[in-house]
Design a protein around this motif. Structure first.
Motif, short mmCIF file in Angstrom:
data_model
loop_
_atom_site.label_atom_id
_atom_site.label_comp_id
_atom_site.label_asym_id
_atom_site.label_seq_id
_atom_site.Cartn_x
_atom_site.Cartn_y
_atom_site.Cartn_z
N LEU A 155 34.98 12.64 14.71
CA LEU A 155 35.22 13.88 15.35
C LEU A 155 34.73 15.13 14.24
N LEU A 156 35.48 14.83 13.14
CA LEU A 156 35.33 15.70 11.90
C LEU A 156 33.99 16.10 11.49
N LEU A 157 32.99 15.16 11.56
CA LEU A 157 31.64 15.29 11.09
C LEU A 157 30.97 16.39 11.93
N ASN A 158 31.14 16.42 13.11
CA ASN A 158 30.50 17.34 13.96
C ASN A 158 31.14 18.57 13.88
N ASP A 159 29.88 19.85 13.57
CA ASP A 159 30.60 21.22 13.65
C ASP A 159 31.82 21.53 12.61
N VAL A 160 31.58 21.18 11.29
CA VAL A 160 32.58 21.21 10.40
C VAL A 160 33.23 22.39 10.25
N GLU A 161 32.34 23.66 10.32
CA GLU A 161 33.10 24.82 10.16
C GLU A 161 33.96 25.44 11.33
N SER A 162 33.31 25.12 12.64
CA SER A 162 34.44 25.26 13.85
C SER A 162 35.63 24.39 13.67
N ALA A 163 35.56 23.24 13.37
CA ALA A 163 36.73 22.36 13.14
C ALA A 163 37.58 22.86 12.27
N ILE A 164 37.17 23.31 11.11
CA ILE A 164 38.13 23.66 10.10
C ILE A 164 38.68 25.08 10.60
N GLN A 165 37.88 25.92 11.34
CA GLN A 165 38.72 27.20 12.16
C GLN A 165 39.75 26.93 12.81
N LYS A 166 39.52 25.93 13.57
CA LYS A 166 40.31 25.55 14.65
C LYS A 166 41.91 24.94 14.15
N MET A 167 41.41 24.03 13.05
CA MET A 167 42.61 23.52 12.45
C MET A 167 43.32 24.53 11.72
N LEU A 168 42.80 25.67 11.19
CA LEU A 168 43.48 26.34 10.36
C LEU A 168 44.33 27.09 11.15
N ARG A 169 43.92 27.67 12.40
CA ARG A 169 44.80 28.56 13.42
C ARG A 169 45.94 27.86 13.76
N LEU A 170 45.93 26.34 13.96
CA LEU A 170 46.92 25.55 14.55
C LEU A 170 47.86 25.17 13.41
N ARG A 171 47.28 25.10 12.06
CA ARG A 171 47.94 24.95 10.88
C ARG A 171 49.01 26.20 10.63
N GLU A 172 48.60 27.15 11.00
CA GLU A 172 49.23 28.38 10.75
C GLU A 172 50.67 28.60 11.53
N LEU A 173 50.53 27.78 12.57
CA LEU A 173 51.82 27.59 13.42
C LEU A 173 52.63 26.28 12.96
N GLY A 174 52.34 25.57 12.12
CA GLY A 174 52.89 24.55 11.59
C GLY A 174 52.53 23.22 12.08
N VAL A 175 51.41 23.33 12.75
CA VAL A 175 50.81 21.98 13.30
C VAL A 175 50.00 21.05 12.09
N ARG A 176 50.28 19.95 12.17
CA ARG A 176 49.67 19.24 10.97
C ARG A 176 48.64 18.07 11.65
N PHE A 177 47.53 17.78 10.84
CA PHE A 177 46.76 16.90 11.39
C PHE A 177 46.49 15.53 10.51
N ALA A 178 46.07 14.39 11.15
CA ALA A 178 45.83 13.23 10.38
C ALA A 178 44.49 12.81 10.72
N VAL A 179 44.06 11.83 9.73
CA VAL A 179 42.70 11.64 10.06
C VAL A 179 43.13 10.08 10.27
N ASP A 180 42.63 9.53 11.68
CA ASP A 180 42.97 8.32 12.14
C ASP A 180 41.75 7.30 11.82
N ASP A 181 42.30 5.91 11.82
CA ASP A 181 41.41 4.75 11.62
C ASP A 181 40.40 5.07 10.44
#
Ligand code: C2E
Ligand code: MG
Ligand code: MG
Ligand code: MG
Length: 276
Positions: A155-181
């Motif tokens: 999932l993270l391989l696709n469209d890396v720039e937009s993935a980073i932007q989405k993650m950062l916006r949620l990260r700002e609220l405190g949401v965290r991310f894990a890379v699974d499997d």
């Protein structure tokens, strides 16, 4: 020539293949009905610190099929993804998990627990994914800083720039991310360090191979080293035996999950687990 064509004809009307095609069509119809009839439920697998202290749970969807009984997500998630039904299902999972997270906040025994939720690529790449998560957090009243979203490497391989932007916006609220499997997909080391990931989950196949002959142990060691270098916490998946636990402890993993600690539990049994 004629013989080859004949053989092709035979394989075209292959009854085994026909059976697979109709089973797949039936699964699709059943899934559609399941969404309407609310045949899904969430089970929760406890996550532990390496010392054995409960740190949170991972929400895992279950399908109680009226005829077939429990159907494994490994079977129906791929079909839900191909048909975009995962959008509705994923949204339901998020609401359900965040609802429980919000209820936990009122009890000091559960207020500090994390809730991990699996997010499919189809969901994450929707343009309104961030808004959807925000809406669910608001609607349920769940604390964003207790929510962790599990994403896969592919999932993270696709469209890396937009993935980073989405993650950062949620990260700002405190949401965290894990890379699974981790380790099973096509990871690209070149941008893993650019992604705001807080946890790396080592796929259970590596944990199981680690105590066998071969390079399994070395691979786990390498993944742990990589994750730590990038500042992530490391969780070992699928720990089933005390020997595996000793191994992942010795390798410096911070967390683990697996049948040794607990199987995924329905909500009622999770409540007993939490309060005992
Ligand atoms: P996953 O996210 O890697 O979840 C862990 C899977 O490993 C779960 O399988 C869990 O029951 C299983 N497991 C945990 N500990 C052990 C162990 O010690 N031994 C063994 N043999 N298995 C263990 P499950 O529940 O069948 O889910 C399979 C996959 O389906 C999940 O893998 C995840 O990728 C996907 N999935 C489940 N729920 C959801 C969901 O709500 N949304 C999405 N998009 N995917 C989901
Ligand atoms: Mg997961
Ligand atoms: Mg996993
Ligand atoms: Mg897995």
């Amino acid at each position: 020539q004629a013989k080859a064509a004949g053989r092709n004809n035979v394989s075209f009307f292959d009854p085994a293949m026909e059976a697979r095609v109709s089973a797949r069509a039936e699964l699709e119809t059943d899934l559609r009905r399941a969404l309407v009839n609310k045949e899904f439920e969430l089970h929760y697998q406890p996550l532990a610190s390496i010392g054995g202290e409960l740190s949170g749970v991972e929400a895992l969807v279950r399908w109680r099929h009226p005829q077939r009984g429990m159907v494994s997500p490994a079977e129906f998630i791929p079909v839900a993804e191909e048909t975009n039904m995962i959008l509705r299902l994923g949204c339901w999972v998020l609401i359900e998990a965040c609802g429980l997270l919000a209820r936990w906040a009122g009890d000091e025994r559960t207020a500090a627990l994390d809730m991990s939720v699996n997010v499919s690529a189809v969901q994450f790449h929707r343009p309104d994914f961030v808004e959807q998560v925000m809406a669910v957090l608001k609607q349920t009243g769940a604390r964003p800083d207790r929510l962790r979203l599990e994403l896969t490497e592919s999932l993270l391989l696709n469209d890396v720039e937009s993935a980073i932007q989405k993650m950062l916006r949620l990260r700002e609220l405190g949401v965290r991310f894990a890379v699974d499997d981790f380790g099973t997909g096509y990871s690209s080391l070149s941008y893993l360090h650019r992604l705001p990931l807080s946890q790396l989950k080592i796929d259970r196949s590596f944990i199981w191979d680690a105590l066998k002959e071969g390079h399994g142990a070395a691979i786990v060691r390498m993944i742990v080293g990589l994750g730590k270098t990038l500042g992530m916490s490391i969780l070992a998946e699928g720990v089933e035996t005390p020997e595996q636990l000793s191994f992942v402890m010795a390798e410096g993993c911070h967390y683990y999950q697996g049948y040794l600690y607990s199987k995924p539990l329905p909500e009622s049994q999770l409540a007993d687990f939490l309060h005992r």
